[in-house]
Design an enzyme around this catalytic site. Sequence first.
Site, PDB file in Angstrom:
ATOM      1  N   SER A 139      75.644 -30.889  34.074  1.00 37.88           N
ATOM      2  CA  SER A 139      76.978 -30.898  34.691  1.00 37.88           C
ATOM      3  C   SER A 139      77.232 -32.300  35.235  1.00 37.88           C
ATOM      4  O   SER A 139      76.278 -33.030  35.563  1.00 37.88           O
ATOM      5  CB  SER A 139      77.007 -29.903  35.857  1.00 37.88           C
ATOM      6  OG  SER A 139      78.217 -30.025  36.574  1.00 37.88           O
ATOM      7  N   TYR A 152      73.955 -26.709  44.241  1.00 37.24           N
ATOM      8  CA  TYR A 152      74.268 -26.782  42.797  1.00 37.24           C
ATOM      9  C   TYR A 152      73.981 -28.200  42.298  1.00 37.24           C
ATOM     10  O   TYR A 152      73.367 -28.388  41.243  1.00 37.24           O
ATOM     11  CB  TYR A 152      75.729 -26.385  42.583  1.00 37.24           C
ATOM     12  CG  TYR A 152      76.157 -26.313  41.134  1.00 37.24           C
ATOM     13  CD1 TYR A 152      75.703 -25.292  40.291  1.00 37.24           C
ATOM     14  CD2 TYR A 152      77.031 -27.255  40.599  1.00 37.24           C
ATOM     15  CE1 TYR A 152      76.114 -25.225  38.965  1.00 37.24           C
ATOM     16  CE2 TYR A 152      77.445 -27.186  39.269  1.00 37.24           C
ATOM     17  CZ  TYR A 152      76.982 -26.169  38.456  1.00 37.24           C
ATOM     18  OH  TYR A 152      77.378 -26.109  37.142  1.00 37.24           O
TER      19      TYR A 152
HETATM   20  P1  NAP Z   1      79.884 -18.425  33.100  1.00 40.39           P
HETATM   21  O1  NAP Z   1      81.161 -18.145  32.410  1.00 40.39           O
HETATM   22  O2  NAP Z   1      79.605 -17.747  34.403  1.00 40.39           O
HETATM   23  O3  NAP Z   1      78.702 -18.118  32.065  1.00 40.39           O
HETATM   24  C1  NAP Z   1      77.363 -18.213  32.460  1.00 40.39           C
HETATM   25  C2  NAP Z   1      76.474 -17.613  31.384  1.00 40.39           C
HETATM   26  O4  NAP Z   1      75.113 -17.663  31.821  1.00 40.39           O
HETATM   27  C3  NAP Z   1      76.810 -16.154  31.103  1.00 40.39           C
HETATM   28  O5  NAP Z   1      76.755 -15.919  29.717  1.00 40.39           O
HETATM   29  C4  NAP Z   1      75.698 -15.405  31.806  1.00 40.39           C
HETATM   30  O6  NAP Z   1      75.473 -14.182  31.148  1.00 40.39           O
HETATM   31  C5  NAP Z   1      74.525 -16.366  31.621  1.00 40.39           C
HETATM   32  N1  NAP Z   1      73.448 -16.121  32.576  1.00 40.39           N
HETATM   33  C6  NAP Z   1      73.519 -16.184  33.935  1.00 40.39           C
HETATM   34  N2  NAP Z   1      72.342 -15.833  34.470  1.00 40.39           N
HETATM   35  C7  NAP Z   1      71.506 -15.554  33.441  1.00 40.39           C
HETATM   36  C8  NAP Z   1      70.146 -15.140  33.348  1.00 40.39           C
HETATM   37  N3  NAP Z   1      69.411 -14.946  34.447  1.00 40.39           N
HETATM   38  N4  NAP Z   1      69.619 -14.939  32.119  1.00 40.39           N
HETATM   39  C9  NAP Z   1      70.362 -15.116  30.999  1.00 40.39           C
HETATM   40  N5  NAP Z   1      71.643 -15.529  31.019  1.00 40.39           N
HETATM   41  C10 NAP Z   1      72.208 -15.736  32.222  1.00 40.39           C
HETATM   42  O7  NAP Z   1      79.717 -19.990  33.380  1.00 40.39           O
HETATM   43  P2  NAP Z   1      80.042 -21.273  32.466  1.00 40.39           P
HETATM   44  O8  NAP Z   1      80.997 -22.075  33.207  1.00 40.39           O
HETATM   45  O9  NAP Z   1      80.305 -20.882  31.076  1.00 40.39           O
HETATM   46  O10 NAP Z   1      78.631 -22.013  32.582  1.00 40.39           O
HETATM   47  C11 NAP Z   1      77.848 -22.377  31.459  1.00 40.39           C
HETATM   48  C12 NAP Z   1      77.029 -23.617  31.830  1.00 40.39           C
HETATM   49  O11 NAP Z   1      77.900 -24.716  32.038  1.00 40.39           O
HETATM   50  C13 NAP Z   1      76.230 -23.454  33.127  1.00 40.39           C
HETATM   51  O12 NAP Z   1      74.971 -24.067  32.993  1.00 40.39           O
HETATM   52  C14 NAP Z   1      77.086 -24.209  34.137  1.00 40.39           C
HETATM   53  O13 NAP Z   1      76.333 -24.660  35.226  1.00 40.39           O
HETATM   54  C15 NAP Z   1      77.604 -25.336  33.265  1.00 40.39           C
HETATM   55  N6  NAP Z   1      78.800 -26.020  33.771  1.00 40.39           N
HETATM   56  C16 NAP Z   1      79.945 -25.332  34.019  1.00 40.39           C
HETATM   57  C17 NAP Z   1      81.058 -26.002  34.507  1.00 40.39           C
HETATM   58  C18 NAP Z   1      82.347 -25.316  34.819  1.00 40.39           C
HETATM   59  O14 NAP Z   1      83.221 -25.954  35.449  1.00 40.39           O
HETATM   60  N7  NAP Z   1      82.568 -24.089  34.403  1.00 40.39           N
HETATM   61  C19 NAP Z   1      81.001 -27.398  34.710  1.00 40.39           C
HETATM   62  C20 NAP Z   1      79.811 -28.059  34.445  1.00 40.39           C
HETATM   63  C21 NAP Z   1      78.709 -27.369  33.959  1.00 40.39           C
HETATM   64  P3  NAP Z   1      75.021 -12.810  31.862  1.00 40.39           P
HETATM   65  O15 NAP Z   1      75.708 -12.725  33.181  1.00 40.39           O
HETATM   66  O16 NAP Z   1      75.446 -11.806  30.847  1.00 40.39           O
HETATM   67  O17 NAP Z   1      73.539 -12.902  31.969  1.00 40.39           O
END
Ligand code: NAP
Length: 273
Positions: A139, A152
């Site tokens: 991130s 975070y």
């Molecule tokens: P999201 O929509 O909440 O998706 C998170 C994913 O991680 C879900 O598929 C969830 O699936 C899975 N997950 C969570 N805990 C888990 C576990 N213990 N085992 C297996 N899977 C797990 O969030 P997102 O924004 O797409 O995030 C994806 C990545 O991008 C993350 O690493 C986040 O930190 C990064 N990121 C996001 C942003 C942003 O602004 N959105 C910015 C920078 C980086 P289940 O709940 O079904 O397990």
Amino acid sequence: MSALQGRTAVVTGASRGIGRAIVRRLAAEGVRMVAVARSRDALEELARELPGTVIPAAADIRDPAAVDGVRDLALDRLGHVDILVNNAGVGHFGLIEELTPEQWDEMFAVNLKGAYLMCRAFVPHMKERRSGHIINIASVAGVLPTPGLALYNASKAAVVAFTEATRLEVRDRGIKVGAVLPSFTDTELIAGTRSPRGQRNCRPEEIAAAVARMIAKPVPQLVVPRRLTAQLRLMGLIPDPVKRAVARYYGLDTLFLDFDRNARKGYDSRIRA
Ligand code: NAP
């Protein structure tokens, strides 16, 4: 035909958000893959949407045995794995004294330990083949400390360091490693937050496109949107008062303190479940 046609992958955090967009993008490029998350129903729906391409694997990546099970399933069903995308992650925002030790543990267990366990499971296979590509979704928060994001920030800075050290460790064994650093992206993870002043949030598809770009042309790090790359480098060089003024201008000094806590209730209860 895409250069990725016929390749195989494992993508974590595939049930929603950025991970689901990565799966759809790789599928469109002709990649067959194992899609990992805890929500079995969402993964099965994705597999129905992309028949013959996606193999669902319901697993909690905090659990070493579950991760080894994902590796065994992937090798059994795909034969070999070319690409590992460690995308699963969780985010909790707020004051240090407001957040809990459980939230700290959860962030480090999913964001960092999960990525480590997946690498531990797949690196020997990639070394044996002298081929492979590991992409960790870190991130911008991994390189831009921000009030309200201390926990975070720490977990994602650790992912950035882990990625680079892994890259140096395996680069002579035919394995490429890189980190994608997304900025604000419209998913449930940032529910209740506003965008920085004058900025629009990324769409998950833009992060997926960056992953596809990194696979096609491996680099150690890719910031999304790309225009932030130079700004982030500069932030490391400018004096603290200027840094503070820039953060104030964009609203970054308060974004993760004055967010809508009610709007995050759905997210919090989903990840706890
Ligand atoms: P999201 O929509 O909440 O998706 C998170 C994913 O991680 C879900 O598929 C969830 O699936 C899975 N997950 C969570 N805990 C888990 C576990 N213990 N085992 C297996 N899977 C797990 O969030 P997102 O924004 O797409 O995030 C994806 C990545 O991008 C993350 O690493 C986040 O930190 C990064 N990121 C996001 C942003 C942003 O602004 N959105 C910015 C920078 C980086 P289940 O709940 O079904 O397990």
